[in-house]
Design a protein around this motif. Structure first.
Motif, PDB file in Angstrom:
ATOM      1  N   ILE A 166     -15.338   0.654 -18.088  1.00  0.00           N
ATOM      2  CA  ILE A 166     -14.280  -0.019 -17.562  1.00  0.00           C
ATOM      3  C   ILE A 166     -13.240   1.053 -17.299  1.00  0.00           C
ATOM      4  O   ILE A 166     -12.808   1.738 -18.564  1.00  0.00           O
ATOM      5  CB  ILE A 166     -13.613  -1.160 -18.067  1.00  0.00           C
ATOM      6  CG1 ILE A 166     -14.595  -2.966 -18.007  1.00  0.00           C
ATOM      7  CG2 ILE A 166     -11.926  -1.405 -17.276  1.00  0.00           C
ATOM      8  CD1 ILE A 166     -14.923  -2.427 -16.588  1.00  0.00           C
ATOM      9  N   GLY A 167     -13.105   2.072 -16.180  1.00  0.00           N
ATOM     10  CA  GLY A 167     -12.011   3.260 -17.260  1.00  0.00           C
ATOM     11  C   GLY A 167     -10.606   2.691 -16.988  1.00  0.00           C
ATOM     12  O   GLY A 167     -10.199   1.893 -17.281  1.00  0.00           O
ATOM     13  N   LEU A 179     -19.193  -7.055 -14.187  1.00  0.00           N
ATOM     14  CA  LEU A 179     -20.976  -6.580 -14.355  1.00  0.00           C
ATOM     15  C   LEU A 179     -21.389  -5.097 -13.618  1.00  0.00           C
ATOM     16  O   LEU A 179     -23.075  -4.879 -14.259  1.00  0.00           O
ATOM     17  CB  LEU A 179     -21.705  -7.823 -13.780  1.00  0.00           C
ATOM     18  CG  LEU A 179     -21.765  -9.670 -13.349  1.00  0.00           C
ATOM     19  CD1 LEU A 179     -22.709  -9.651 -12.076  1.00  0.00           C
ATOM     20  CD2 LEU A 179     -22.111  -9.635 -15.375  1.00  0.00           C
ATOM     21  N   LYS A 180     -20.910  -4.650 -13.812  1.00  0.00           N
ATOM     22  CA  LYS A 180     -21.003  -3.073 -13.327  1.00  0.00           C
ATOM     23  C   LYS A 180     -19.527  -2.177 -13.383  1.00  0.00           C
ATOM     24  O   LYS A 180     -18.259  -2.721 -13.644  1.00  0.00           O
ATOM     25  CB  LYS A 180     -20.788  -3.153 -10.802  1.00  0.00           C
ATOM     26  CG  LYS A 180     -22.094  -3.315 -10.942  1.00  0.00           C
ATOM     27  CD  LYS A 180     -22.071  -3.460  -9.241  1.00  0.00           C
ATOM     28  CE  LYS A 180     -23.386  -4.501  -8.715  1.00  0.00           C
ATOM     29  NZ  LYS A 180     -23.456  -4.397  -7.358  1.00  0.00           N
ATOM     30  N   CYS A 181     -19.444  -0.993 -13.778  1.00  0.00           N
ATOM     31  CA  CYS A 181     -18.588  -0.490 -14.101  1.00  0.00           C
ATOM     32  C   CYS A 181     -17.583   0.216 -12.900  1.00  0.00           C
ATOM     33  O   CYS A 181     -18.078  -0.109 -11.649  1.00  0.00           O
ATOM     34  CB  CYS A 181     -19.201   1.141 -14.210  1.00  0.00           C
ATOM     35  SG  CYS A 181     -20.291   0.967 -15.467  1.00  0.00           S
ATOM     36  N   VAL A 182     -16.486   0.219 -13.368  1.00  0.00           N
ATOM     37  CA  VAL A 182     -14.923   0.104 -12.660  1.00  0.00           C
ATOM     38  C   VAL A 182     -14.588   1.996 -12.851  1.00  0.00           C
ATOM     39  O   VAL A 182     -14.215   1.760 -13.850  1.00  0.00           O
ATOM     40  CB  VAL A 182     -14.362  -0.916 -13.109  1.00  0.00           C
ATOM     41  CG1 VAL A 182     -12.972  -0.464 -12.845  1.00  0.00           C
ATOM     42  CG2 VAL A 182     -15.313  -2.286 -12.515  1.00  0.00           C
ATOM     43  N   PRO A 183     -13.880   1.910 -12.475  1.00  0.00           N
ATOM     44  CA  PRO A 183     -13.280   3.341 -12.010  1.00  0.00           C
ATOM     45  C   PRO A 183     -12.035   3.640 -12.301  1.00  0.00           C
ATOM     46  O   PRO A 183     -11.171   1.792 -12.579  1.00  0.00           O
ATOM     47  CB  PRO A 183     -13.799   4.273 -10.478  1.00  0.00           C
ATOM     48  CG  PRO A 183     -13.530   2.925  -9.459  1.00  0.00           C
ATOM     49  CD  PRO A 183     -14.553   2.605 -10.274  1.00  0.00           C
ATOM     50  N   ASP A 184     -11.608   4.653 -13.045  1.00  0.00           N
ATOM     51  CA  ASP A 184     -10.074   4.486 -12.950  1.00  0.00           C
ATOM     52  C   ASP A 184      -9.144   4.175 -11.783  1.00  0.00           C
ATOM     53  O   ASP A 184      -9.420   4.242 -10.576  1.00  0.00           O
ATOM     54  CB  ASP A 184      -9.580   6.258 -13.251  1.00  0.00           C
ATOM     55  CG  ASP A 184     -10.052   6.499 -14.852  1.00  0.00           C
ATOM     56  OD1 ASP A 184     -10.905   5.701 -15.308  1.00  0.00           O
ATOM     57  OD2 ASP A 184     -10.170   8.238 -15.076  1.00  0.00           O
TER      58      ASP A 184
END
Length: 243
Positions: A166-167, A179-184
């Motif tokens: 998590i950004g 459930l997935k990566c999160v950008p800034d």
């Protein structure tokens, strides 16, 4: 091993071993306590006095107990570390595995029901509300919990699961399941969590506490479909199918 003799105590032994240097950058525990109390006054309008915050804020107590448990965990004193974390859980309702790595100025508001897993990493200036889970998705070993960046807000009931990143400057809406990566500079809402950008503009720097104004991507898609159907009925557009 801890030893107690006629000239010393366990506390003295721990002090000699620098037990009170428990956070990144070797910040003394007592300075950490002072910084955390100041942080509460910045974020919680209900805070009225330092003694009230020190004695009654269970989120701070859970973090401080975790720092001690984490010190034992890093020295492979796993039983002592888990015992301390379970005592903290009993009194605060917040379960932080002693292996988790926590940055500075973590603000846990209300706190009941929060679970933070063993391989989780939390950055600086993070705010977490009650019912949040930073957990895994299975029985795999190794890195299996999320990494949370700096200046992140995770609203009540949200679940962030798995080995994802998590950004920085991210807001996660209440009861979202990420459930997935999160950008800034993102806002995430829904089940499963969806990244939402208002008008294509990045979310402003810092944490937004306007939980009631978070966008609803499902509702927006339904409204878009409703407008499309209405335009089709009015002959403004031509579709290949008839509703």
């Amino acid at each position: 091993m801890l030893s107690i003799n006629k000239s010393g105590t366990v506390l003295k032994h721990l002090c000699n071993k620098r037990c009170f240097f428990l956070v990144r950058g070797r910040i003394p525990l007592f300075k950490r306590i002072k910084d955390d109390i100041a942080m509460v006054f910045e974020q919680d309008p209900a805070a009225r006095s330092s003694i009230e915050v020190f004695l009654t804020y269970s989120g701070l107590h859970a973090v401080w107990w975790h720092l001690i448990a984490h010190w034992f965990f890093n020295r492979r004193m796993y039983f002592i570390a888990r015992s301390i974390s379970q005592i903290s859980r009993f009194f605060s309702g917040i379960e932080i595995h002693p292996g988790a790595k926590i940055g500075r100025r973590l603000f846990i508001d209300h706190g009941m029901g929060i679970v933070i897993g063993e391989t989780c990493t939390i950055g600086d200036n993070v705010t977490i509300y009650q019912g949040v889970t930073l957990g895994g998705t299975g029985k795999e070993r190794g890195k299996r919990h999320p990494d949370i960046g700096d200046n992140v807000l995770i609203a009540a009931g949200a679940k962030v699961l798995g080995n994802i990143q998590i950004g920085n400057n991210v807001n996660i809406g209440a009861n979202s399941v990420v459930l997935k990566c999160v950008p800034d500079y993102s806002t995430v809402v829904g089940i499963p969590g969806r990244i939402v950008r208002q008008n294509g503009v990045k979310v402003k720097v810092g944490k937004s506490f306007e939980h009631t104004n978070l966008p609803d991507p499902v509702y927006e898609k339904l409204k878009e479909l409703e407008r499309h159907i209405e335009a089709s009925r009015n002959g403004e557009i031509q579709d290949d199918y008839v509703i």
